[in-house]
Design a protein around this motif. Structure first.
Motif, short mmCIF file in Angstrom:
data_model
loop_
_atom_site.label_atom_id
_atom_site.label_comp_id
_atom_site.label_asym_id
_atom_site.label_seq_id
_atom_site.Cartn_x
_atom_site.Cartn_y
_atom_site.Cartn_z
N THR A 66 -3.92 25.80 24.82
CA THR A 66 -3.27 25.13 25.94
C THR A 66 -3.12 23.64 25.65
O THR A 66 -3.98 23.03 25.01
CB THR A 66 -4.09 25.29 27.24
N ASP A 67 -2.02 23.06 26.13
CA ASP A 67 -1.84 21.60 26.15
C ASP A 67 -2.03 20.94 24.80
O ASP A 67 -2.64 19.87 24.70
CB ASP A 67 -2.80 20.96 27.17
N HIS B 247 0.37 29.42 26.03
CA HIS B 247 -0.46 28.81 27.08
C HIS B 247 -0.54 29.75 28.28
O HIS B 247 -1.64 30.02 28.80
CB HIS B 247 0.19 27.47 27.47
N HIS B 248 0.59 30.27 28.70
CA HIS B 248 0.65 31.18 29.85
C HIS B 248 -0.26 32.39 29.62
O HIS B 248 -1.09 32.74 30.47
CB HIS B 248 2.11 31.61 30.05
N ALA C 281 -8.22 29.29 30.17
CA ALA C 281 -8.30 29.09 28.73
C ALA C 281 -9.44 28.16 28.35
O ALA C 281 -10.05 28.30 27.30
CB ALA C 281 -6.98 28.52 28.20
N ASP C 282 -9.79 27.20 29.23
CA ASP C 282 -10.87 26.28 28.88
C ASP C 282 -12.24 26.92 29.09
O ASP C 282 -13.26 26.35 28.70
CB ASP C 282 -10.75 24.97 29.66
N ASP C 283 -12.30 28.11 29.70
CA ASP C 283 -13.55 28.84 29.83
C ASP C 283 -13.75 29.79 28.65
O ASP C 283 -14.85 30.27 28.41
CB ASP C 283 -13.58 29.65 31.12
N ALA C 284 -12.69 30.12 27.96
CA ALA C 284 -12.75 31.02 26.82
C ALA C 284 -12.99 30.19 25.56
O ALA C 284 -12.81 28.98 25.55
CB ALA C 284 -11.45 31.81 26.69
N LYS C 285 -13.39 30.88 24.48
CA LYS C 285 -13.73 30.14 23.26
C LYS C 285 -12.52 30.06 22.34
O LYS C 285 -12.48 30.69 21.29
CB LYS C 285 -14.93 30.79 22.60
N PHE C 286 -11.54 29.27 22.74
CA PHE C 286 -10.36 29.04 21.92
C PHE C 286 -10.54 27.83 21.02
O PHE C 286 -9.65 27.49 20.25
CB PHE C 286 -9.13 28.82 22.80
#
Length: 225
Positions: free
Chosen positions: A88-89, A142-143, A9-14
């Motif tokens: 996430t988080d 998150h999952h 998720a931290d590599d995607a642009k969320f």
């Protein structure tokens, strides 16, 4: 999970990663809020805090964007705020959301742990049911985001079997499956082997680059504020 390599998720642009200061402040505010809720009588430290709050609010307001709407795109003169990653988080930087940790994350299963502090109390010594619903929505989304798919929640059903205690380490697990036009996930919250409640969530299934507002404005250099 379908074919393809899951993306973190931290590599995607969320959205942008929260500042380390924001994460540390959220934890401190959560602890302070719990302590305030525990006080039985007025305390001089609270008076000192209240005297400082106005000063801090003025200083931060001077540094904050003039428009509190999230910034989409990269226009240099856009007055809106940066959007933080809500995939996430969330609880790590926003004390209004529960904080949790995963022990394992696979395409079709995940599990982890959570402790609900006093700030989430409903009945005496127990977690308010609304926060449990928020918790299920957070960990299930998150999952899916870590597995490279996300989407709007279509339905969220919570079944309460037993009261959920505060200040107690609880386990959770998730079973996840891709279905027609979406994702179906079932999460359990457990005390030992006892199931306290169940959360069943159905969401749309979208690649991150297909989400509305995918092009979130990135954090600017400090000199550009």
């Amino acid at each position: 999970m379908g074919e393809g390599t899951p993306v973190r998720a931290d590599d995607a642009k969320f959205g942008e990663t929260p500042l380390a200061q924001t994460v540390a402040a959220a934890a401190a505010m959560r602890r302070l809020s719990s302590l305030l809720l525990s006080l039985e009588h007025p305390h001089p430290t609270v008076d000192a805090m209240l005297a400082k709050f106005g000063e801090w609010e003025s200083e931060l307001a001077a540094a904050a964007p003039t428009d509190s709407a999230p910034r989409i795109g990269e226009a240099d003169d856009d007055p809106r705020r940066v959007y933080l990653n809500h995939a996430t988080d969330i609880g790590a930087y926003n004390p209004s959301f529960p904080e949790y940790s995963f022990d394992s994350l696979d395409a079709d299963r995940a599990d982890g742990r959570v402790v609900f502090p006093l700030t989430y109390e409903g009945p005496p010594g127990l977690v308010h049911g609304g926060f449990i619903a928020v918790f299920f929505d957070c960990v299930i989304q998150h999952h899916s985001c870590v597995m490279g798919l996300s989407g709007k929640t279509r339905s969220l059903n919570v079944t309460f079997r037993r009261p959920t205690p505060l200040l107690t380490e609880l386990r959770f697990d998730i079973v996840r499956a891709e279905v027609e036009r979406g994702i179906a996930s079932t999460a359990r919250l457990l005390l030992g082997d006892e199931v306290l409640c169940l959360g069943e969530v159905n969401t749309l299934a979208s690649q991150p680059d297909k989400l509305t507002g995918y092009r979130f404005g990135r954090r600017r250099k400090e000199s550009a504020r």
